[in-house]
Each structure stands twice: as C-alpha cells, then as structure tokens.
Motif scaffolding. Structure first.
Motif, PDB file in Angstrom:
ATOM      1  N   GLU A 229       0.829  -1.202   0.000  1.00 26.30           N
ATOM      2  CA  GLU A 229       0.000   0.000   0.000  1.00 26.30           C
ATOM      3  C   GLU A 229       0.862   1.250   0.000  1.00 26.30           C
ATOM      4  OE1 GLU A 229      -2.646   1.770   3.375  1.00 26.30           O
ATOM      5  OE2 GLU A 229      -3.896   0.306   2.312  1.00 26.30           O
ATOM      6  N   GLN A 230       0.785   2.044  -1.064  1.00 26.72           N
ATOM      7  CA  GLN A 230       1.484   3.317  -1.188  1.00 26.72           C
ATOM      8  C   GLN A 230       0.419   4.413  -1.185  1.00 26.72           C
ATOM      9  OE1 GLN A 230       5.281   2.729  -2.313  1.00 26.72           O
ATOM     10  NE2 GLN A 230       4.424   0.996  -1.196  1.00 26.72           N
ATOM     11  N   SER A 231       0.637   5.468  -0.372  1.00 26.33           N
ATOM     12  CA  SER A 231      -0.453   6.430  -0.207  1.00 26.33           C
ATOM     13  C   SER A 231       0.046   7.864  -0.111  1.00 26.33           C
ATOM     14  CB  SER A 231      -1.269   6.094   1.043  1.00 26.33           C
ATOM     15  OG  SER A 231      -0.472   6.229   2.211  1.00 26.33           O
ATOM     16  N   VAL A 232      -0.883   8.795  -0.389  1.00 29.11           N
ATOM     17  CA  VAL A 232      -0.661  10.226  -0.226  1.00 29.11           C
ATOM     18  C   VAL A 232      -1.875  10.780   0.506  1.00 29.11           C
ATOM     19  CG1 VAL A 232      -0.287  12.441  -1.353  1.00 29.11           C
ATOM     20  CG2 VAL A 232       0.657  10.360  -2.364  1.00 29.11           C
ATOM     21  N   LEU A 233      -1.638  11.471   1.621  1.00 25.39           N
ATOM     22  CA  LEU A 233      -2.708  12.092   2.394  1.00 25.39           C
ATOM     23  C   LEU A 233      -2.478  13.599   2.398  1.00 25.39           C
ATOM     24  CD1 LEU A 233      -5.071  12.137   4.441  1.00 25.39           C
ATOM     25  CD2 LEU A 233      -3.370  11.764   6.245  1.00 25.39           C
ATOM     26  N   LEU A 234      -3.477  14.361   1.952  1.00 25.82           N
ATOM     27  CA  LEU A 234      -3.344  15.816   1.905  1.00 25.82           C
ATOM     28  C   LEU A 234      -3.940  16.429   3.170  1.00 25.82           C
ATOM     29  CD1 LEU A 234      -2.514  18.338   0.374  1.00 25.82           C
ATOM     30  CD2 LEU A 234      -4.767  18.342  -0.707  1.00 25.82           C
ATOM     31  N   VAL A 235      -3.114  17.214   3.880  1.00 27.42           N
ATOM     32  CA  VAL A 235      -3.561  17.901   5.090  1.00 27.42           C
ATOM     33  C   VAL A 235      -4.114  19.280   4.747  1.00 27.42           C
ATOM     34  CG1 VAL A 235      -2.876  18.757   7.363  1.00 27.42           C
ATOM     35  CG2 VAL A 235      -1.877  16.630   6.479  1.00 27.42           C
ATOM     36  N   SER A 236      -3.379  20.028   3.926  1.00 30.69           N
ATOM     37  CA  SER A 236      -3.844  21.352   3.502  1.00 30.69           C
ATOM     38  C   SER A 236      -3.255  21.692   2.142  1.00 30.69           C
ATOM     39  CB  SER A 236      -3.440  22.421   4.524  1.00 30.69           C
ATOM     40  OG  SER A 236      -2.032  22.546   4.584  1.00 30.69           O
ATOM     41  N   GLY A 237      -3.903  22.632   1.425  1.00 27.58           N
ATOM     42  CA  GLY A 237      -3.407  23.022   0.115  1.00 27.58           C
ATOM     43  C   GLY A 237      -3.930  22.116  -0.989  1.00 27.58           C
ATOM     44  N   SER A 252      -7.784  17.084  -2.717  1.00 29.12           N
ATOM     45  CA  SER A 252      -8.236  18.179  -1.867  1.00 29.12           C
ATOM     46  C   SER A 252      -7.925  17.812  -0.419  1.00 29.12           C
ATOM     47  CB  SER A 252      -9.742  18.413  -2.053  1.00 29.12           C
ATOM     48  OG  SER A 252     -10.025  18.782  -3.391  1.00 29.12           O
ATOM     49  N   PRO A 253      -7.933  18.795   0.495  1.00 29.25           N
ATOM     50  CA  PRO A 253      -7.640  18.487   1.893  1.00 29.25           C
ATOM     51  C   PRO A 253      -8.512  17.361   2.452  1.00 29.25           C
ATOM     52  CG  PRO A 253      -7.619  20.847   1.563  1.00 29.25           C
ATOM     53  CD  PRO A 253      -8.106  20.246   0.281  1.00 29.25           C
ATOM     54  N   ASN A 254      -7.878  16.535   3.299  1.00 29.80           N
ATOM     55  CA  ASN A 254      -8.526  15.387   3.958  1.00 29.80           C
ATOM     56  C   ASN A 254      -8.868  14.257   2.984  1.00 29.80           C
ATOM     57  OD1 ASN A 254      -8.375  16.832   6.367  1.00 29.80           O
ATOM     58  ND2 ASN A 254     -10.440  17.666   6.124  1.00 29.80           N
ATOM     59  N   GLN A 255      -8.245  14.258   1.815  1.00 31.30           N
ATOM     60  CA  GLN A 255      -8.375  13.132   0.897  1.00 31.30           C
ATOM     61  C   GLN A 255      -7.101  12.294   0.956  1.00 31.30           C
ATOM     62  OE1 GLN A 255      -9.412  14.776  -3.011  1.00 31.30           O
ATOM     63  NE2 GLN A 255     -11.528  14.126  -2.690  1.00 31.30           N
ATOM     64  N   ASP A 269      -9.998   8.041  -0.814  1.00 31.38           N
ATOM     65  CA  ASP A 269     -10.878   8.199   0.340  1.00 31.38           C
ATOM     66  C   ASP A 269     -11.013   9.675   0.681  1.00 31.38           C
ATOM     67  OD1 ASP A 269     -11.056   5.408   0.574  1.00 31.38           O
ATOM     68  OD2 ASP A 269      -9.245   5.326   1.806  1.00 31.38           O
ATOM     69  N   SER A 270     -12.213  10.097   1.016  1.00 26.77           N
ATOM     70  CA  SER A 270     -12.474  11.489   1.394  1.00 26.77           C
ATOM     71  C   SER A 270     -12.866  11.576   2.864  1.00 26.77           C
ATOM     72  CB  SER A 270     -13.589  12.083   0.519  1.00 26.77           C
ATOM     73  OG  SER A 270     -13.202  12.061  -0.853  1.00 26.77           O
ATOM     74  N   ASP A 271     -12.831  12.800   3.406  1.00 28.38           N
ATOM     75  CA  ASP A 271     -13.183  13.055   4.813  1.00 28.38           C
ATOM     76  C   ASP A 271     -12.355  12.207   5.764  1.00 28.38           C
ATOM     77  OD1 ASP A 271     -15.165  14.888   4.025  1.00 28.38           O
ATOM     78  OD2 ASP A 271     -16.617  13.256   3.735  1.00 28.38           O
ATOM     79  N   VAL A 272     -11.086  12.076   5.465  1.00 26.25           N
ATOM     80  CA  VAL A 272     -10.162  11.316   6.315  1.00 26.25           C
ATOM     81  C   VAL A 272      -9.645  12.221   7.425  1.00 26.25           C
ATOM     82  CG1 VAL A 272      -7.948  10.088   6.354  1.00 26.25           C
ATOM     83  CG2 VAL A 272      -9.498   9.819   4.411  1.00 26.25           C
ATOM     84  N   THR A 275      -5.059  13.203  11.602  1.00 29.05           N
ATOM     85  CA  THR A 275      -4.350  12.869  12.844  1.00 29.05           C
ATOM     86  C   THR A 275      -4.172  11.372  13.030  1.00 29.05           C
ATOM     87  OG1 THR A 275      -6.430  12.910  14.101  1.00 29.05           O
ATOM     88  CG2 THR A 275      -5.152  14.955  13.986  1.00 29.05           C
ATOM     89  N   LEU A 276      -5.033  10.585  12.396  1.00 35.83           N
ATOM     90  CA  LEU A 276      -4.880   9.126  12.488  1.00 35.83           C
ATOM     91  C   LEU A 276      -3.569   8.666  11.864  1.00 35.83           C
ATOM     92  CD1 LEU A 276      -8.463   7.834  11.576  1.00 35.83           C
ATOM     93  CD2 LEU A 276      -7.351   7.789  13.816  1.00 35.83           C
ATOM     94  N   TYR A 277      -3.109   9.402  10.875  1.00 34.21           N
ATOM     95  CA  TYR A 277      -1.928   8.987  10.128  1.00 34.21           C
ATOM     96  C   TYR A 277      -0.689   9.812  10.458  1.00 34.21           C
ATOM     97  CZ  TYR A 277      -5.478   6.594   7.375  1.00 34.21           C
ATOM     98  OH  TYR A 277      -6.516   5.782   6.977  1.00 34.21           O
ATOM     99  N   THR A 278      -0.876  10.971  11.102  1.00 34.79           N
ATOM    100  CA  THR A 278       0.276  11.849  11.382  1.00 34.79           C
ATOM    101  C   THR A 278       0.611  11.934  12.872  1.00 34.79           C
ATOM    102  OG1 THR A 278      -1.132  13.825  11.516  1.00 34.79           O
ATOM    103  CG2 THR A 278      -0.238  13.256   9.355  1.00 34.79           C
ATOM    104  N   CYS A 279      -0.120  11.233  13.736  1.00 31.69           N
ATOM    105  CA  CYS A 279       0.114  11.356  15.176  1.00 31.69           C
ATOM    106  C   CYS A 279       1.495  10.837  15.580  1.00 31.69           C
ATOM    107  CB  CYS A 279      -0.981  10.644  15.961  1.00 31.69           C
ATOM    108  SG  CYS A 279      -1.105   8.877  15.606  1.00 31.69           S
ATOM    109  N   TRP A 280       2.129  10.014  14.745  1.00 30.23           N
ATOM    110  CA  TRP A 280       3.470   9.514  15.077  1.00 30.23           C
ATOM    111  C   TRP A 280       4.480  10.652  15.189  1.00 30.23           C
ATOM    112  CZ3 TRP A 280       7.022  10.849  11.388  1.00 30.23           C
ATOM    113  CH2 TRP A 280       6.563  11.072  10.097  1.00 30.23           C
ATOM    114  N   ARG A 281       4.188  11.803  14.570  1.00 31.76           N
ATOM    115  CA  ARG A 281       5.087  12.952  14.679  1.00 31.76           C
ATOM    116  C   ARG A 281       5.153  13.468  16.106  1.00 31.76           C
ATOM    117  NH1 ARG A 281       2.890  17.345  12.026  1.00 31.76           N
ATOM    118  NH2 ARG A 281       4.943  18.342  12.037  1.00 31.76           N
ATOM    119  N   GLU A 282       4.059  13.277  16.871  1.00 31.97           N
ATOM    120  CA  GLU A 282       3.998  13.734  18.257  1.00 31.97           C
ATOM    121  C   GLU A 282       4.234  12.588  19.239  1.00 31.97           C
ATOM    122  OE1 GLU A 282       3.756  16.870  18.549  1.00 31.97           O
ATOM    123  OE2 GLU A 282       3.302  17.207  16.429  1.00 31.97           O
ATOM    124  N   ASN A 283       4.821  11.497  18.745  1.00 31.94           N
ATOM    125  CA  ASN A 283       5.087  10.324  19.582  1.00 31.94           C
ATOM    126  C   ASN A 283       3.810   9.710  20.143  1.00 31.94           C
ATOM    127  OD1 ASN A 283       7.939  10.383  19.337  1.00 31.94           O
ATOM    128  ND2 ASN A 283       8.044  12.004  20.859  1.00 31.94           N
TER     129      ASN A 283
END
Length: 357
Positions: A229-237, A252-255, A269-272, A275-283
C-alpha cells in the motif's frame, strides 16, 4: 615489392641454380650465418607486432575505463537518487545515517538536519541543542540522503525552509541547494512534508510508484518498498499525484490516495482524519477501531521487540485510544491493558486474551 623481399627471392633463385648445376653447397658457417639472419628478421618482426599489440590493448583498456566512468557520471546526473538509495538497508540500520557526497556520518538520537545553501553546508542538531556542520564539495549541486532506522524519527529543513519529518525505517534523499528548475526529492518509506510556497518552482516528491507535485502545502507520503500500500494524504493546500500506473489526479484536503502495488489498483478516500496517520510525529499511537493484533505489531516495530501471542485470536478484537510511545515499554503495556481485554505474562513476554473482561 620491397627491397628485402626482392633480395630474398634473388638469393633463393641463385641457391637453386647452384644446386641444379651440381656446384658445391654452402659451407657450415655460411649456412649458420644465413639462418641467424633469417631468425633475426623474424624475431624483430615478432617484437614489433607484440609491441603494437600491447599498445592496442592498453588503449582499449583506457578507453573502457574512461567510457565506464563517463557513463556512470551521466547516469548519476540523470538519476542522482538511484545510487544513493542502494547504499544502505534500513532494516539492518542501528543509527541514523547521513550521506553527504562521499561522506557518511552515523548519528545518535533524534536529530534535525538543516541545509545552509549560502555556505554550502549542512548543520546537524540534536534534541539537546548540540550541533555541528558538514561542508559539501564545490560543485553545481550536492545530494544527500538521510536513512532512519526503526524506533526513531528525524527532521530535515531544506534550503527553502520546507520541513520534512522522516518516519522510522525510511530513506529521504534531497539536494543541498535546490538549484534545479524543480525542487525534486526522493522517498522510500514515510514522511510528513510541510512545503514552503514557491509559485515559480514546483516541489516534486518521487517514489517507486508515483510522483507527488505541489507548490506549497502540507501532506503525508507513505511509500515503504515492502508494503503493498502506497499512499498520499493531503492535510492542507493542493497536490497532484502522478502514479506510474493510471492517470493523474488532484487531491483536496482530507483526501487520501492509495495505490496497491499487488493489484495495481488505486482508490481515493475522502473526509479522512489526518491525525490518524500523522500522530506519530507527536510520539502518539492513535488507535481508532483497529485490530488488537495490528496494534501490537506497531508497538513491536516502534520498540524493536517481539511478543508471544496468537495474532489471529487478537485480530478479532478492535480497540480505540491513544498511546504515548515515548514512554518505556513496560509503562506503555500497562496503559494498553487498561484499554484492551488482555493480560501480560512478563516472564515469557506473552500476551493473553482476558475473557473475563
């Protein structure tokens, strides 16, 4: 006909006439002299041929060496990241490794790498505040690679101010000065990217299976080589995804765009919730309706350890919650017991399903 050849034929003809007329043959000394002269001519010609062959062989070897070097340089210029990614295997890595040209530096602990284009240097900072600098050679562009092992992450600040958070077991390759027409980087693994806006210079993230193009935005790319599984998640922009298989699309954002390398199919996938996928940045390990078996696999990867449990049995149980993965393992497991119906056998590192809960 040359002079030497003419004299040889004349001597041979005169010799035949003497023999035919029954005249006396050459003496022993004369015969030896004649054969020595023939031998000298033969050896001289052989030596000339040998010297010529050696010169030809040496010239051929030189041409091959020079041609190979020029070919390798041309390949590196056209694909500077291909060679760099083969330098290291993150599965066997024990420390963060930074490759700067021919230099390799092993780094302990979580670090930040900052590109200083003005001085053609790289500054490395630790979480404690200690820092040092590395100088690049004077050339048009210098390429770097940051390889991050399991259980840790690292930060990269590019020359334009873009900030990249590289997740564990990932390799991120990038130019020191961003001197090209486009800001091109290469990723194997996962990284969160907050890109400085520049409407005149696109930012392109290359992976094995897709390219992601932006002008300035925040997004997450996951491209582990061993993952299907290779993926791209857009947070903003806004980003444009160009897979090697299939057509381009704009997110678009959240896709979240997902490409499956096994089936060669993609989904969007939309309306994602990012934080489910980026929370590892905050340990943080954020868990939302995930199989307990998958959660334990994530914990094993982060802490570089192994547990004894029945994965199929625990996979039937789904849990929710957040776990701070910066704490010691024993403390994290105590918190896991509070949100999951399990108990621990510490002596055998065994995780057992607690049917009483």
């Amino acid at each position: 006909m040359g002079k030497d050849t003419f004299e040889s034929f004349a001597s041979s003809d005169l010799l035949r006439k003497h023999i035919a007329l029954g005249e006396p043959t050459l003496s022993e000394n004369e015969r030896q002299g004649m054969w020595k002269a023939i031998e000298r001519r033969t050896i001289l010609r052989s030596r000339r041929s040998l010297r010529m062959w050696r010169w030809c062989a040496a010239a051929s070897v030189f041409a091959i060496v020079v041609g190979s070097w020029l070919f390798s340089q041309a390949c590196f210029q056209s694909d500077p990241y291909g060679k760099m990614t083969r330098l290291v295997n993150v599965d066997t890595l024990r420390h963060i490794s930074l490759y700067l040209g021919e230099q390799q530096v092993e780094l302990d602990g979580q670090i930040e790498v900052r590109c200083l284009a003005v001085t053609n240097q790289v500054e490395v900072k630790s979480v404690s505040g200690a820092s040092f600098r590395l100088s690049a050679t004077e050339q048009e562009e210098t390429y770097l690679q940051l390889a991050v092992p399991a259980g840790i992450k690292a930060e990269v600040v590019l020359a334009d101010g873009s900030r990249i958070t590289v997740r564990e077991q990932s390799k991120f390759s990038f130019p020191l000065c961003l001197a090209g027409e486009k800001r091109r980087v290469y990723l194997e693994g996962e990284a969160h990217m907050k890109i400085a806006r520049n409407i005149n210079k696109q930012f392109v993230t290359e992976t094995r299976n897709m390219n992601v193009t932006v002008l300035g935005t925040e997004f997450l790319v996951s491209a582990y080589p061993k993952s299907s599984e290779q993926s791209v998640l857009l947070v903003s922009g806004k980003v444009e995804v160009e897979p090697l298989q299939g057509s381009r699309l704009v997110l678009s954002p959240n896709q979240r765009y997902v490409f499956n390398t096994t089936t060669q199919k993609s989904s969007l996938d939309s309306d994602v919730d990012p934080t489910l996928y980026t929370c590892w940045r905050e340990n943080l390990l954020e868990i939302k309706d995930e199989p307990l078996g998958d959660v334990l696999k994530s914990i094993e990867a982060i802490y570089q350890t192994n547990f004894n449990y029945d994965w199929n049995e625990l996979a039937q149980i789904r849990i929710n919650g957040k776990l701070d993965v910066s704490v010691p393992l024993d403390e994290l497991l105590d918190r896991l017991v509070r949100i999951a119906p399990i108990r621990l056998d510490g002596t055998r590192r065994k995780i057992i399903l607690n049917n009483n809960r």
